[in-house]
Design an enzyme around this catalytic site. Structure first.
Site, short mmCIF file in Angstrom:
data_model
loop_
_atom_site.label_atom_id
_atom_site.label_comp_id
_atom_site.label_asym_id
_atom_site.label_seq_id
_atom_site.Cartn_x
_atom_site.Cartn_y
_atom_site.Cartn_z
N VAL A 126 0.81 -1.23 0.00
CA VAL A 126 0.00 0.00 0.00
C VAL A 126 0.84 1.27 0.00
O VAL A 126 0.31 2.36 -0.19
CB VAL A 126 -1.01 0.05 1.18
N TYR A 175 1.00 5.77 15.35
CA TYR A 175 -0.13 4.88 14.98
C TYR A 175 -1.46 5.59 15.24
O TYR A 175 -2.35 5.62 14.39
CB TYR A 175 -0.03 3.59 15.80
N ALA A 215 -2.05 8.79 15.50
CA ALA A 215 -2.25 9.94 14.59
C ALA A 215 -2.75 9.46 13.23
O ALA A 215 -3.67 10.06 12.65
CB ALA A 215 -0.93 10.71 14.43
N LYS A 226 -4.37 6.63 12.57
CA LYS A 226 -5.73 6.09 12.70
C LYS A 226 -6.76 7.20 12.94
O LYS A 226 -7.92 7.07 12.53
CB LYS A 226 -5.78 5.06 13.83
N ILE A 266 -9.09 -6.75 19.17
CA ILE A 266 -9.49 -7.90 18.36
C ILE A 266 -8.31 -8.87 18.33
O ILE A 266 -7.17 -8.44 18.09
CB ILE A 266 -9.83 -7.46 16.90
P1 NAD Z 1 -2.61 -8.19 10.98
O1 NAD Z 1 -1.22 -7.81 11.31
O2 NAD Z 1 -2.97 -9.63 10.91
O3 NAD Z 1 -3.06 -7.53 9.59
C1 NAD Z 1 -2.45 -6.43 9.01
C2 NAD Z 1 -2.13 -6.80 7.57
O4 NAD Z 1 -1.64 -5.64 6.88
C3 NAD Z 1 -1.05 -7.88 7.47
O5 NAD Z 1 -1.51 -8.93 6.63
C4 NAD Z 1 0.12 -7.14 6.83
O6 NAD Z 1 0.91 -7.97 5.98
C5 NAD Z 1 -0.61 -6.07 6.03
N1 NAD Z 1 0.29 -4.97 5.69
C6 NAD Z 1 1.12 -4.28 6.52
N2 NAD Z 1 1.81 -3.37 5.82
C7 NAD Z 1 1.38 -3.47 4.52
C8 NAD Z 1 1.73 -2.81 3.33
N3 NAD Z 1 2.68 -1.86 3.30
N4 NAD Z 1 1.10 -3.17 2.18
C9 NAD Z 1 0.18 -4.15 2.20
N5 NAD Z 1 -0.19 -4.83 3.28
C10 NAD Z 1 0.42 -4.49 4.44
O7 NAD Z 1 -3.52 -7.47 12.07
P2 NAD Z 1 -5.07 -7.06 12.06
O8 NAD Z 1 -5.40 -6.83 13.47
O9 NAD Z 1 -5.89 -8.01 11.27
O10 NAD Z 1 -5.01 -5.66 11.34
C11 NAD Z 1 -5.95 -5.25 10.35
C12 NAD Z 1 -6.29 -3.78 10.57
O11 NAD Z 1 -7.03 -3.64 11.77
C13 NAD Z 1 -5.06 -2.89 10.72
O12 NAD Z 1 -5.25 -1.69 10.02
C14 NAD Z 1 -5.01 -2.65 12.21
O13 NAD Z 1 -4.31 -1.49 12.55
C15 NAD Z 1 -6.49 -2.59 12.53
N6 NAD Z 1 -6.84 -2.75 13.93
C16 NAD Z 1 -6.58 -3.92 14.59
C17 NAD Z 1 -6.95 -4.05 15.93
C18 NAD Z 1 -6.69 -5.31 16.72
O14 NAD Z 1 -6.93 -5.31 17.96
N7 NAD Z 1 -6.22 -6.39 16.10
C19 NAD Z 1 -7.60 -3.00 16.58
C20 NAD Z 1 -7.86 -1.83 15.88
C21 NAD Z 1 -7.49 -1.72 14.55
#
Ligand code: NAD
Length: 253
Positions: free
Chosen positions: A63, A153, A155, A157, A186
């Protein structure tokens, strides 16, 4: 109308993988972007989608790279002939106290977690038409709370609701909606990372402070993504929806 098609970034793990599977169950075809440099195996998502009766094309991309983002959206149209939904889910989480944070760390975080979402929507919106929808995955860190040692992070989000509100207005005349999801805790590879996030023990402890008594499942966020891109939410746009088991409305004790 032929089956809708969704583009999902970060689809090889966690919430992104769950979104791909949830779409498969609803008859939505998926083009999943995955970061090849990460350890997640994209064939796992492919298999889970097919087991759920769906179709999925997994494409290596990043991305932070506009050309690669454009190629992902073009691949969706080349393979399935259309694009209806974009889910900007890919994200990075790093711990970095401000006094130790380099410009490079700050810029990398913003580049993935904020600008990466803009790139996802810019590339996808070239193809998405009337009735389409876009969703960004923010976080309660930034979306609601502050989080010590994670200001970059938070900022990034915090920027997502503003981005989505503006695009909701910009694309409304084309019949395209744009909303933000603000997840709480999550259980995914990201939150299980004890170096940069809470880790398994931290999640178990935090779960006890959540009114619903547990952390959330990736599939629960995926169901909300399906709702916010589906017809059932046809009059919802520009909104930020918190999914956190009641964590942010709990009275502090
Ligand atoms: P995760 O680490 O399993 O998923 C994040 C994914 O993003 C990974 O597959 C990673 O390879 C991919 N990624 C990272 N950098 C990238 C790049 N430059 N290009 C393409 N892909 C890239 O964790 P998740 O919890 O499933 O995260 C998904 C989203 O949810 C994220 O944006 C995360 O910040 C957000 N989020 C997660 C939680 C939680 O508690 N798990 C809470 C709030 C928000």
């Amino acid at each position: 109308m032929s089956q809708p098609v969704a583009l999902v970034t970060g689809a090889a793990s966690g919430i992104g993988q769950a979104v791909a599977v949830a779409y498969a169950k609803k008859g939505v075809r998926v083009v999943g972007g995955y970061l090849a440099a990460d350890s997640h195996d994209p064939s796992q998502t492919q298999r889970l989608v097919e087991e759920a009766g769906g179709e999925c094309l997994m494409v290596a991309m990043d991305v932070t790279n506009s050309a690669s983002m454009d190629a992902l959206a073009a691949a969706a149209v080349e393979r399935f002939g259309r694009l209806d939904y974009a889910v900007a889910n890919a994200g990075l989480l790093r711990k970095a106290p401000l006094l130790q944070m380099s410009d490079e760390q700050w810029n990398e975080m913003l580049n993935v977690d904020l600008t990466g979402v803009m790139r996802t929507f810019r590339s996808a919106s070239r193809y998405i038409g009337e009735g389409g929808a876009m969703v960004a995955i923010s976080s309660i860190a930034g979306g609601v709370y502050g989080w010590q040692d994670h200001s970059h992070y938070a900022a990034a989000k915090a920027g997502l609701p503003g981005l989505c509100r503006s695009l909701a207005v910009e694309f409304a005349s084309k019949g395209i909606r744009c909303n933000t999801i603000i997840p709480g805790l999550i259980e995914t590879p990201q939150s299980l990372d004890s170096k940069n996030s809470l880790g398994a023990d931290g999640l178990a402890k935090a779960g006890k402070a959540i009114p619903l008594g547990r952390v959330g499942r990736a599939s629960e966020v995926a169901d909300l993504v399906c709702y916010l891109t589906g017809r059932e939410s046809s009059y919802i746009t520009g909104q930020s929806i918190i999914i956190d088991g009641g964590l942010t409305v709990r009275w502090p004790e």
